[in-house]
Scaffold this active site. Structure first.
Site, PDB file in Angstrom:
ATOM      1  N   GLY A 193      42.978  35.879  44.249  1.00 48.56           N
ATOM      2  CA  GLY A 193      43.449  35.414  45.589  1.00 48.56           C
ATOM      3  C   GLY A 193      42.988  34.260  46.139  1.00 48.56           C
ATOM      4  O   GLY A 193      42.704  34.163  47.565  1.00 48.56           O
ATOM      5  N   SER A 194      42.176  33.231  45.609  1.00 51.85           N
ATOM      6  CA  SER A 194      41.753  31.936  46.304  1.00 51.85           C
ATOM      7  C   SER A 194      42.680  31.179  47.212  1.00 51.85           C
ATOM      8  O   SER A 194      42.193  30.747  48.200  1.00 51.85           O
ATOM      9  CB  SER A 194      41.260  31.027  45.177  1.00 51.85           C
ATOM     10  OG  SER A 194      41.851  30.516  44.431  1.00 51.85           O
ATOM     11  N   ASN A 195      44.097  31.163  46.767  1.00 48.21           N
ATOM     12  CA  ASN A 195      44.949  30.525  47.576  1.00 48.21           C
ATOM     13  C   ASN A 195      45.223  31.358  48.731  1.00 48.21           C
ATOM     14  O   ASN A 195      45.286  30.729  50.091  1.00 48.21           O
ATOM     15  CB  ASN A 195      46.215  30.317  46.895  1.00 48.21           C
ATOM     16  CG  ASN A 195      46.234  29.050  46.164  1.00 48.21           C
ATOM     17  OD1 ASN A 195      46.407  27.872  46.766  1.00 48.21           O
ATOM     18  ND2 ASN A 195      46.549  29.231  44.828  1.00 48.21           N
TER      19      ASN A 195
ATOM     20  N   LEU B 232      60.352  38.282  41.085  1.00 48.08           N
ATOM     21  CA  LEU B 232      61.056  38.868  41.922  1.00 48.08           C
ATOM     22  C   LEU B 232      62.468  39.308  41.712  1.00 48.08           C
ATOM     23  O   LEU B 232      63.117  38.420  41.045  1.00 48.08           O
ATOM     24  CB  LEU B 232      60.880  38.373  43.515  1.00 48.08           C
ATOM     25  CG  LEU B 232      59.274  38.199  43.843  1.00 48.08           C
ATOM     26  CD1 LEU B 232      59.514  37.398  45.154  1.00 48.08           C
ATOM     27  CD2 LEU B 232      58.706  39.652  44.073  1.00 48.08           C
TER      28      LEU B 232
ATOM     29  N   HIS C 281      53.188  26.811  43.322  1.00 46.43           N
ATOM     30  CA  HIS C 281      53.227  26.688  42.030  1.00 46.43           C
ATOM     31  C   HIS C 281      52.428  25.600  41.380  1.00 46.43           C
ATOM     32  O   HIS C 281      52.313  24.364  41.855  1.00 46.43           O
ATOM     33  CB  HIS C 281      54.628  26.450  41.464  1.00 46.43           C
ATOM     34  CG  HIS C 281      54.859  26.259  39.929  1.00 46.43           C
ATOM     35  ND1 HIS C 281      54.603  27.443  39.240  1.00 46.43           N
ATOM     36  CD2 HIS C 281      54.952  25.244  39.166  1.00 46.43           C
ATOM     37  CE1 HIS C 281      54.921  27.247  37.949  1.00 46.43           C
ATOM     38  NE2 HIS C 281      55.194  25.742  37.612  1.00 46.43           N
TER      39      HIS C 281
ATOM     40  N   GLU D 166      45.592  22.856  45.558  1.00 43.26           N
ATOM     41  CA  GLU D 166      46.580  23.882  45.960  1.00 43.26           C
ATOM     42  C   GLU D 166      45.829  24.465  47.283  1.00 43.26           C
ATOM     43  O   GLU D 166      46.638  24.624  48.261  1.00 43.26           O
ATOM     44  CB  GLU D 166      46.426  24.846  45.019  1.00 43.26           C
ATOM     45  CG  GLU D 166      47.461  24.721  43.595  1.00 43.26           C
ATOM     46  CD  GLU D 166      47.270  25.878  42.902  1.00 43.26           C
ATOM     47  OE1 GLU D 166      47.758  26.972  43.394  1.00 43.26           O
ATOM     48  OE2 GLU D 166      46.871  25.852  41.713  1.00 43.26           O
TER      49      GLU D 166
HETATM   50  C1  GRF Z   1      47.241  29.438  41.422  1.00 40.63           C
HETATM   51  O1  GRF Z   1      46.965  28.353  40.630  1.00 40.63           O
HETATM   52  C2  GRF Z   1      48.639  29.623  41.605  1.00 40.63           C
HETATM   53  O2  GRF Z   1      49.290  28.542  41.768  1.00 40.63           O
HETATM   54  C3  GRF Z   1      49.038  30.056  40.141  1.00 40.63           C
HETATM   55  O3  GRF Z   1      48.187  31.125  39.767  1.00 40.63           O
HETATM   56  C4  GRF Z   1      46.735  30.726  40.572  1.00 40.63           C
HETATM   57  C5  GRF Z   1      46.150  31.851  41.231  1.00 40.63           C
HETATM   58  O4  GRF Z   1      45.080  31.704  41.645  1.00 40.63           O
HETATM   59  N1  GRF Z   1      50.652  31.063  40.392  1.00 40.63           N
HETATM   60  P1  GRF Z   1      44.638  32.378  43.087  1.00 40.63           P
HETATM   61  O5  GRF Z   1      44.832  34.020  42.833  1.00 40.63           O
HETATM   62  O6  GRF Z   1      45.328  32.015  44.249  1.00 40.63           O
HETATM   63  O7  GRF Z   1      42.963  31.948  43.138  1.00 40.63           O
END
Ligand code: GRF
Length: 201
Positions: free
Chosen positions: A20-22, A102, A118, A183
């Site tokens: 969940g870093s994003n 989905l 993505h 990202e």
């Molecule tokens: C990210 O690179 C996202 O783009 C991809 O999976 C990764 C998830 O990383 N779909 P996080 O869980 O957000 O750290």
């Protein structure tokens, strides 16, 4: 009266499947007083997703609807998710490392109100293993894309992209780490842009 009517902010959910870093970067960005969204819910298909604990520690609703309980009934799983979204007054969804494809049912219900990040410069490298595929293809540039979610996987309209260079000696993990930094910057910028346009309509 919903919270967004009180604060003027769009009520967002982030969907995660793992660390969940994003999602964390989005939640942190949304703490800025002028950010047009607030995160009210972090949703996962996996009760073991690491990001859920972090979200709960932030005081957010952090809820897992375990897809394994629904067997092959993908739409049933998403109807259960959707009930949680409705219960929390969610108005907009950010897929942030959500690793389930989905169904058309959820996509159509939320079309125009759901975006994804993505880890590639779409339309290159839709799907999985984007970093290794980029190295294998010999590209000099790689990156990330925020796009609208439509029924075709990774095919919705592009909102914003961030490029990173591919460097000599890169492994897929090294490239992934460089893309991930991009990202984290890109997603909140793209969300801000999308919501500014939505609220102008
Ligand atoms: C990210 O690179 C996202 O783009 C991809 O999976 C990764 C998830 O990383 N779909 P996080 O869980 O957000 O750290």
């Amino acid at each position: 009266m919903t919270q967004s009517q009180v604060t003027g902010k769009i009520r967002c959910a982030a969907f995660i499947s793992g660390r969940g870093s994003n999602m964390m970067a989005l939640v942190e960005a949304a703490k800025a007083p002028d950010f047009p969204a607030e995160f009210v819910l972090v949703m996962s298909n996996d009760p073991a997703a690491g990001g859920l604990d972090w979200a709960a520690g932030q005081g957010l609703a952090a809820i897992a609807v375990d897809h394994r309980l629904f067997g092959k009934d993908r739409e049933g799983h998403e109807r259960a998710i959707d009930a949680v979204l409705e219960a929390h007054g969610v108005e907009f969804i950010c897929l942030a490392g959500y690793m389930r494809v989905l169904t058309p049912w959820l996509v159509e219900k939320w079309q125009g109100r759901m975006i994804n990040i993505h880890p590639a410069l779409l339309p290159d490298f839709k799907g999985l293993h984007t970093h290794q595929r980029c190295l294998d293809a010999g590209h000099e540039r790689h990156g990330a894309t925020v796009h609208w979610v439509t029924p075709g996987v990774d095919e919705g309209g592009i909102i914003a992209q961030a490029e990173v260079p591919v460097l000599a000696g890169d492994t897929a993990d090294m490239l992934a780490a460089r893309v991930l930094v991009a990202e984290h910057r890109l997603y909140s910028t793209a969300l801000r842009q999308v919501l500014a346009n939505l609220t102008k309509i």
